[in-house]
Design a protein around this motif. Sequence first.
Motif, PDB file in Angstrom:
ATOM      1  N   VAL A  53     -21.386  23.521  15.404  1.00 28.61           N
ATOM      2  CA  VAL A  53     -21.530  22.107  14.677  1.00 28.61           C
ATOM      3  C   VAL A  53     -19.991  21.900  14.545  1.00 28.61           C
ATOM      4  N   ALA A  54     -19.623  20.533  14.738  1.00 30.61           N
ATOM      5  CA  ALA A  54     -18.514  19.883  14.711  1.00 30.61           C
ATOM      6  C   ALA A  54     -18.236  19.921  13.071  1.00 30.61           C
ATOM      7  N   LEU A  55     -17.439  20.300  12.227  1.00 37.33           N
ATOM      8  CA  LEU A  55     -17.535  20.157  10.980  1.00 37.33           C
ATOM      9  C   LEU A  55     -16.506  18.988  10.449  1.00 37.33           C
ATOM     10  N   ARG A  56     -17.168  17.879  10.121  1.00 42.63           N
ATOM     11  CA  ARG A  56     -16.690  16.384   9.895  1.00 42.63           C
ATOM     12  C   ARG A  56     -16.714  16.331   8.192  1.00 42.63           C
ATOM     13  N   HIS A  57     -17.682  16.972   7.703  1.00 43.55           N
ATOM     14  CA  HIS A  57     -18.022  16.537   6.169  1.00 43.55           C
ATOM     15  C   HIS A  57     -18.281  17.766   5.431  1.00 43.55           C
ATOM     16  N   ARG A  58     -17.880  17.857   4.201  1.00 45.38           N
ATOM     17  CA  ARG A  58     -18.045  19.040   3.289  1.00 45.38           C
ATOM     18  C   ARG A  58     -19.582  19.398   2.976  1.00 45.38           C
ATOM     19  N   ASP A  59     -20.374  18.439   3.254  1.00 40.83           N
ATOM     20  CA  ASP A  59     -21.992  18.732   2.889  1.00 40.83           C
ATOM     21  C   ASP A  59     -22.328  19.602   4.352  1.00 40.83           C
ATOM     22  N   GLN A  60     -21.679  19.754   5.120  1.00 40.13           N
ATOM     23  CA  GLN A  60     -21.911  20.605   6.434  1.00 40.13           C
ATOM     24  C   GLN A  60     -21.426  22.331   6.219  1.00 40.13           C
ATOM     25  N   CYS A  61     -20.796  22.242   5.054  1.00 38.19           N
ATOM     26  CA  CYS A  61     -20.287  23.442   4.939  1.00 38.19           C
ATOM     27  C   CYS A  61     -20.795  24.518   3.636  1.00 38.19           C
ATOM     28  N   PRO A  62     -21.883  24.523   3.486  1.00 38.97           N
ATOM     29  CA  PRO A  62     -22.151  25.432   2.378  1.00 38.97           C
ATOM     30  C   PRO A  62     -22.198  26.804   2.409  1.00 38.97           C
ATOM     31  N   TRP A  63     -22.196  27.133   3.913  1.00 39.61           N
ATOM     32  CA  TRP A  63     -22.047  28.475   4.000  1.00 39.61           C
ATOM     33  C   TRP A  63     -20.440  29.048   4.313  1.00 39.61           C
ATOM     34  N   LEU A  64     -19.634  28.016   4.153  1.00 38.28           N
ATOM     35  CA  LEU A  64     -18.174  28.213   4.483  1.00 38.28           C
ATOM     36  C   LEU A  64     -17.502  28.952   3.209  1.00 38.28           C
ATOM     37  N   THR A  65     -17.594  30.217   2.974  1.00 41.35           N
ATOM     38  CA  THR A  65     -16.943  30.773   1.860  1.00 41.35           C
ATOM     39  C   THR A  65     -15.367  30.742   1.989  1.00 41.35           C
ATOM     40  N   PRO A  66     -14.731  31.013   0.914  1.00 41.03           N
ATOM     41  CA  PRO A  66     -13.311  31.192   1.320  1.00 41.03           C
ATOM     42  C   PRO A  66     -12.864  32.206   2.314  1.00 41.03           C
ATOM     43  N   ASP A  67     -13.522  33.085   2.417  1.00 34.48           N
ATOM     44  CA  ASP A  67     -13.077  34.286   3.522  1.00 34.48           C
ATOM     45  C   ASP A  67     -13.340  33.581   4.891  1.00 34.48           C
ATOM     46  N   LYS A  68     -14.392  33.040   5.101  1.00 32.15           N
ATOM     47  CA  LYS A  68     -14.771  32.309   6.324  1.00 32.15           C
ATOM     48  C   LYS A  68     -13.967  31.194   6.553  1.00 32.15           C
ATOM     49  N   ALA A  69     -13.369  30.428   5.742  1.00 30.94           N
ATOM     50  CA  ALA A  69     -12.478  29.296   6.000  1.00 30.94           C
ATOM     51  C   ALA A  69     -11.237  29.782   6.316  1.00 30.94           C
ATOM     52  N   ALA A  70     -10.937  31.084   5.947  1.00 30.35           N
ATOM     53  CA  ALA A  70      -9.636  31.511   6.264  1.00 30.35           C
ATOM     54  C   ALA A  70      -9.600  32.178   7.755  1.00 30.35           C
ATOM     55  N   ILE A  71     -10.704  32.720   8.129  1.00 25.53           N
ATOM     56  CA  ILE A  71     -10.860  33.085   9.463  1.00 25.53           C
ATOM     57  C   ILE A  71     -10.999  31.864  10.243  1.00 25.53           C
ATOM     58  N   LEU A  72     -11.634  30.802   9.812  1.00 21.89           N
ATOM     59  CA  LEU A  72     -11.469  29.830  10.902  1.00 21.89           C
ATOM     60  C   LEU A  72     -10.336  28.968  11.068  1.00 21.89           C
ATOM     61  N   SER A  73      -9.467  28.988   9.955  1.00 24.27           N
ATOM     62  CA  SER A  73      -8.085  28.785  10.110  1.00 24.27           C
ATOM     63  C   SER A  73      -7.397  29.380  11.178  1.00 24.27           C
ATOM     64  N   GLU A  74      -7.563  30.669  11.093  1.00 20.10           N
ATOM     65  CA  GLU A  74      -6.766  31.560  12.325  1.00 20.10           C
ATOM     66  C   GLU A  74      -7.263  31.254  13.554  1.00 20.10           C
ATOM     67  N   ARG A  75      -8.690  31.062  13.636  1.00 20.16           N
ATOM     68  CA  ARG A  75      -9.323  30.936  14.807  1.00 20.16           C
ATOM     69  C   ARG A  75      -8.694  29.631  15.476  1.00 20.16           C
ATOM     70  N   LEU A  76      -8.816  28.603  14.698  1.00 18.20           N
ATOM     71  CA  LEU A  76      -8.482  27.281  15.315  1.00 18.20           C
ATOM     72  C   LEU A  76      -6.974  27.121  15.744  1.00 18.20           C
ATOM     73  N   VAL A  77      -6.074  28.200  15.186  1.00 22.91           N
ATOM     74  CA  VAL A  77      -4.510  28.323  15.702  1.00 22.91           C
ATOM     75  C   VAL A  77      -4.623  29.094  16.863  1.00 22.91           C
ATOM     76  N   ASP A  78      -5.270  30.067  17.046  1.00 23.54           N
ATOM     77  CA  ASP A  78      -5.277  31.075  18.111  1.00 23.54           C
ATOM     78  C   ASP A  78      -5.609  30.467  19.212  1.00 23.54           C
ATOM     79  N   VAL A  79      -7.047  29.686  19.335  1.00 21.33           N
ATOM     80  CA  VAL A  79      -7.372  28.751  20.421  1.00 21.33           C
ATOM     81  C   VAL A  79      -6.453  27.934  21.088  1.00 21.33           C
ATOM     82  N   LEU A  80      -5.647  27.273  19.946  1.00 22.46           N
ATOM     83  CA  LEU A  80      -4.507  26.447  20.493  1.00 22.46           C
ATOM     84  C   LEU A  80      -3.314  27.295  21.126  1.00 22.46           C
ATOM     85  N   ALA A  81      -3.062  28.345  20.646  1.00 24.93           N
ATOM     86  CA  ALA A  81      -2.031  29.155  21.377  1.00 24.93           C
ATOM     87  C   ALA A  81      -2.539  29.634  22.879  1.00 24.93           C
ATOM     88  N   ASP A  82      -3.855  29.986  22.627  1.00 28.29           N
ATOM     89  CA  ASP A  82      -4.468  30.566  23.797  1.00 28.29           C
ATOM     90  C   ASP A  82      -4.552  29.098  24.895  1.00 28.29           C
TER      91      ASP A  82
END
Length: 334
Positions: free
Chosen positions: A104-133
Amino acid sequence: MTEPPGLDLAALAAHLGTPPLTAELIPGGRSNLTYRLTDGTNRWVLRRPPLGHVLATAHDMAREHRVISALAGTAVPVPEAGPLCEDPEVVGAPFYLMQEVPGVALRHRDQCPWLTPDKAAILSERLVDVLADLHSVDPDAVGLGDFGRPDGFLRRQVARWGRQLESSRSRELPGIDELRDTLAATVPRSRRATVVHGDYRLDNVLVTAEPTAISAVLDWEMATLGDPLTDLGLLCVYWNGLGIEDDPITGTVSALPGFATADDLVQRYATRSGADVTGLGWYTAFAYFKLAVILEGIHFRFTTGKTVGAGFDRIGRLTLPLVRRGLAATAREH
């Protein structure tokens, strides 16, 4: 399902040689139109330009199709490209198909009930890593060596978005000419050239929850060869948003607990890519200008009745706040 605006399903099925098709507009996009398409057995995603006021070079289906085809097999996750049709007679505009990808494309908070702080941290890293790739891909090795003209890229970008502004100008926009002129007078020297996405942000990628990952990067309409710091500056602008409630720039998703700060993203990118990120302020200011012009073009299409979907009535209010932030970024840089 009723036939959505912008598609002639009978003509499309005849062109593709499929059984009768049904389709639905995928909400959220405010530029090119994206539809989910099925013949009852197979599923695809179709991309076509907006219905009216198409800015020159900004909605090129062949470029999108070419870049996702070229990046298949690299570390950059992209959908599998399907057929490209450049004949506008089929659905009223050129289009291409790609395979549907989970996520899913995450556009709104109501899409993110599963998004724990740990998962949010991982997703932040993945977003940057894909850009660097993406920025580490050798354009020649994937057949994109002639995809753009890196020499003079930044100067042409400022001029290009200035022209796009004139194509969409329908009202007074205090400060936008000053921002354009300041950027034009202070263009930095690019340190390297790579494939750039041109609109890289959290809601232009598809995210899966288990595992927390980016399954695909979408919306390649502005991709070219150029200065990779333009992608990083724009990511920071989208990440920070405008700091308002229900911010349509970010959907406020990146403000949820666990997500990295924009400064953290920049530092991870520098570490991951080895790039020199000094002078990023100019790129951030340019990103504010570019986004202001894009939104003004969307506002113009809305006022002329050429948009499809919800939320367009709010877009015009965002142009001037973006201009003010761009001017503030140029002041900080100098």
